[in-house]
Design an enzyme around this catalytic site. Structure first.
Site, PDB file in Angstrom:
ATOM      1  CE1 TYR A  73      78.750  15.507  73.779  1.00  0.00           C
ATOM      2  CE2 TYR A  73      77.746  17.006  75.366  1.00  0.00           C
ATOM      3  CZ  TYR A  73      77.799  16.459  74.096  1.00  0.00           C
ATOM      4  OH  TYR A  73      76.909  16.880  73.145  1.00  0.00           O
ATOM      5  CB  THR A  92      77.179  20.429  73.111  1.00  0.00           C
ATOM      6  OG1 THR A  92      76.477  20.733  74.330  1.00  0.00           O
ATOM      7  CG2 THR A  92      78.663  20.327  73.439  1.00  0.00           C
TER       8      THR A  92
END
Length: 282
Positions: free
Chosen positions: A116, A92
């Protein structure tokens, strides 16, 4: 090539699976828990792994960071115990945090701001060290804001805006004046990036950005109104302190491998998402 796809039934996984097949490869599905699969030998001879399975909700990760590390890092470690020659990881752009620059390239220091993103950065590190040890050739694709393709995740702006226009959602919260710019990329362009990475993956490790069209929140809302013919109800909120005014992807390195975003213009993103809203329109 025979390519194992983890998370093959997920939002991105379904499209990647189809794109691999369309490119002449043989995708093999793994939709179970990657932390507990006994080994990749059970899937026969494999040429590559595309690792998409994992947890991906930023707010949820603050509440349960241990689970995020367990799944996102532990699952990657388990797959690397006996990997095929090529390994492509879904990462990401969140690994960059708020870098203080508008255009982000892969040399920008990583500074994840949530569990995350931090778990994805740790998964990248494990993969990079495995590649440095000669165990695997590896690519980490750092995805910016993936959109469209029937996505039902209302944490994503394009999905949320189309949902508000259709009447499925009451409104879109807009923080500040809506001028914050982010990079949006169609899920089908993301899938093509994974195909490219599988085909071009060689020795060593590479981290590559996957982005598409930079647009502000206001741009997205205006495009939804233009494409759908419906206004988007908005609830104004105070700006988030410290929010970066602009975050765009430098995709030069992935483009050098022959990839181009073909479907990431705003109108295509919104038209495809609007089609998915058809059952919910009022």
């Amino acid at each position: 090539m025979r390519v194992l796809v983890t998370g093959s039934t997920g939002y991105v996984g379904r499209v990647v699976f189809a794109a691999l097949a369309a490119a002449g490869h043989t995708p093999v599905a793994l939709s179970g828990d990657v932390r507990t699969c006994a080994g990749l030998d059970a899937f026969g001879d494999l040429d590559a792994v595309v690792h998409l399975a994992g947890l991906g909700r930023v707010r949820e990760s603050f509440a349960d960071p241990v689970r995020y590390y367990d799944v996102n890092v532990g699952g990657t470690v388990n797959l690397l115990r006996s990997p095929p020659p090529r390994f492509v990881l879904a990462s990401t752009a969140g690994v960059y945090g708020a870098p203080g620059v508008a255009v982000i390239d892969e040399d920008c220091p990583r500074s994840p701001a949530n569990p995350y993103a931090a778990s994805k950065a740790a998964a990248e590190d494990v993969l990079a060290w495995a590649a440095a040890a000669g165990r695997v050739g590896a690519v980490a694709l750092r995805l910016f804001n993936v959109a469209s393709g029937g996505d039902v995740d209302d944490t994503r702006l394009v999905t949320r805006a189309c949902g508000a226009a259709s009447g499925r959602l009451p409104a879109v919260e807009v923080f500040g004046d809506g001028s914050a710019v982010r990079d949006f990329v169609h899920v089908r362009d993301v899938a093509r990036a994974f195909v490219t990475a599988v085909e071009r993956c060689g020795e060593g490790y590479a981290a590559l950005n996957v982005g598409g069209t930079p647009a502000s929140v206001a741009d997205v809302l205006a495009a939804v109104t233009r494409v759908t013919g419906r206004p988007v109800p908005v609830v104004p909120r105070p700006a988030h302190p410290g929010e970066a005014p602009e975050l765009r992807a430098d995709t030069t390195r992935l483009r050098a491998w022959g990839w181009r975003p073909a479907e990431s213009d705003l109108d295509t993103l919104i038209r495809d998402q609007w089609a998915a809203e058809r059952p919910h329109r009022t």
